[in-house]
Design a protein around this motif. Sequence first.
Motif, PDB file in Angstrom:
ATOM      1  N   PRO A 248       9.435  34.556  -5.784  1.00 35.90           N
ATOM      2  CA  PRO A 248       8.622  33.081  -4.499  1.00 35.90           C
ATOM      3  C   PRO A 248       7.558  33.040  -4.486  1.00 35.90           C
ATOM      4  CG  PRO A 248       9.153  35.896  -3.812  1.00 35.90           C
ATOM      5  CD  PRO A 248       8.967  35.712  -5.552  1.00 35.90           C
TER       6      PRO A 248
ATOM      7  N   ALA B  36       7.317  36.872   1.278  1.00 34.94           N
ATOM      8  CA  ALA B  36       9.003  35.240   1.577  1.00 34.94           C
ATOM      9  C   ALA B  36      10.182  36.586   2.022  1.00 34.94           C
ATOM     10  CB  ALA B  36       8.855  35.311   0.263  1.00 34.94           C
TER      11      ALA B  36
ATOM     12  N   CYS C 212       9.992  31.071   5.977  1.00 35.85           N
ATOM     13  CA  CYS C 212      11.107  29.898   4.291  1.00 35.85           C
ATOM     14  C   CYS C 212      11.777  30.767   4.360  1.00 35.85           C
ATOM     15  CB  CYS C 212       9.312  30.264   3.354  1.00 35.85           C
ATOM     16  SG  CYS C 212       8.274  29.547   3.902  1.00 35.85           S
TER      17      CYS C 212
ATOM     18  N   MET D  36      12.704  30.503  -0.027  1.00 38.09           N
ATOM     19  CA  MET D  36      11.654  30.362  -0.986  1.00 38.09           C
ATOM     20  C   MET D  36      12.111  31.413  -2.572  1.00 38.09           C
ATOM     21  SD  MET D  36       7.404  31.260   0.412  1.00 38.09           S
ATOM     22  CE  MET D  36       6.713  29.687   0.491  1.00 38.09           C
TER      23      MET D  36
ATOM     24  N   ARG E  58      13.234  24.973  -6.475  1.00 44.05           N
ATOM     25  CA  ARG E  58      13.285  23.867  -5.595  1.00 44.05           C
ATOM     26  C   ARG E  58      14.266  23.341  -5.426  1.00 44.05           C
ATOM     27  NH1 ARG E  58      11.352  22.184  -1.893  1.00 44.05           N
ATOM     28  NH2 ARG E  58      10.707  19.980  -2.392  1.00 44.05           N
TER      29      ARG E  58
ATOM     30  N   GLN F 215      16.667  24.028  -4.143  1.00 49.41           N
ATOM     31  CA  GLN F 215      16.744  23.617  -2.690  1.00 49.41           C
ATOM     32  C   GLN F 215      16.990  22.456  -2.312  1.00 49.41           C
ATOM     33  OE1 GLN F 215      12.993  24.491  -1.246  1.00 49.41           O
ATOM     34  NE2 GLN F 215      12.500  26.467  -2.181  1.00 49.41           N
TER      35      GLN F 215
ATOM     36  N   HIS G 172      10.967  24.790   0.882  1.00 51.26           N
ATOM     37  CA  HIS G 172      11.450  26.451   1.002  1.00 51.26           C
ATOM     38  C   HIS G 172      12.278  27.082   2.451  1.00 51.26           C
ATOM     39  CE1 HIS G 172       8.986  26.460  -3.017  1.00 51.26           C
ATOM     40  NE2 HIS G 172       8.210  25.635  -2.490  1.00 51.26           N
TER      41      HIS G 172
END
Length: 433
Positions: free
Chosen positions: A76, A81, A87, A90, A94, A97, A421
């Motif tokens: 992260p 995190a 978040c 995290m 990405r 996510q 995140h």
Amino acid sequence: MADAGTTADSAAGEVRVDRLVPGGEGFGRGGDGRPVFVPGGLPGDRIRATSVRDRGGYLRAESWDLVAPGPERVAPPCGEADRCGGCDWMRLSRPAQVRSKAGLLREALVRTGGFRDLPDPLPVAEAGPDLGYRGRLRLHVDPEGRVGLFARGTHEIVEIATCPVSAPEVEAGLGTLRRHGAAHPGALGEFSGLELRAAPRGAPLLAHLFPRQPGGRLSPRARAFLEALARDMAVAVSGRAVGAPADQRWPLPGGVELRAPPLAFTQVNPAVNDLLVRAVVDGALARDASDFCDLYCGAGNFTLPLLAAGLRGVGIEASTDATRAARAAAHEAGLRADVFLTGDVPRRTRDLHRAGRSFELAVLDPPRTGARDALPLLLALAPRHVAYVSCDPVTLARDLRHLAGGGYTLDEVRGFDMFPHTHHVEALAWLRR
Ligand SMILES: C[S@@+](CC[C@H](N)C(=O)[O-])C[C@H]1O[C@@H](n2cnc3c(N)ncnc32)[C@H](O)[C@@H]1O
């Protein structure tokens, strides 16, 4: 088997996390085939639960060891995190996510909304950086004056030193706030929460504080703290500016400006908000809508750009501070200022219906709990098109189902990654009567 709600001594054995579910937790099956929720678990992770809460029909791994990481588990970009509850995704890459948000949105629309034939995957739009994006940060304060976010799943404060998802101005403001807090011992503990909000125009940074005892008198030391803080940033307490004016401004599509006093809602991510507002305005123009009502309009985030695009309309909002600012912004932009109505959406919508008003387009952007109370009146107004903006896929799906039952067809849904995140996703759904 342990009683529902108690902590079992024996673990659920090894669990493979299959997917993420609404709320952002991992989900898999235990050795006995029972569903297991794994907070912090990511798809493909193999975990061994060390403490399991037995909820009868399902288990919850309260703590666990990672046996083998899933393919999308990453380091992260924040040192807090694992402790901070801010978040929760995290440690997920990405791209994963964004894919997962599309999946959660789709799943809510299918399961709760009963919609079929949705694109798979649903589109999720991104804009701007995924760090430093947050122009507004809400923090908790405990009676000892510790400032931070709640630890994951608890009300314990994590005193974050930095917050990489926050705008640099907000991060710097947090340090300044702490410095003044340290110079005035005991002062911060008189507040239960605060918000730091950065803006490109007007007050560059605002600290908005909420006293632990609303309406109670603040001590001389707390007042001295506020005065010292107000030398470094705009300060407000429960909506009231301390010292210099605390109003802030953001440019919006169409050459207009959003003006927000401390109590008015603003979207946290200006770059993604820009994309969202453009999607609403472009969608309205593509549908040839010439007039609209904007329910839960805040300070005019959608109303002002729609007016600037040449549509006629009204905005309805409960916050007097927000509608006052919206009128000022409309006036300044040479737009009609009397279109902003202050009041409760169901009540105001009923008044409009009784007065025989109709609209081609209804835009609505209710709080997380949705717009259940307003839907019968929206159906009575019978706009040709509805643009529903939501930050909660499940209440969105519930409300869209209601509208579908009232004769609307779901035209288009798109997610917006307003909160990188985290598992949260903003969505815009277009419906047609
Ligand atoms: C998610 S915010 C959206 C605001 C605005 N559309 C924007 O994008 O900035 C929801 C807004 O609904 C307002 N609100 C909540 N309940 C309301 C109600 N019953 N009637 C009118 N407004 C309400 C809140 O004050 C808030 O401004």
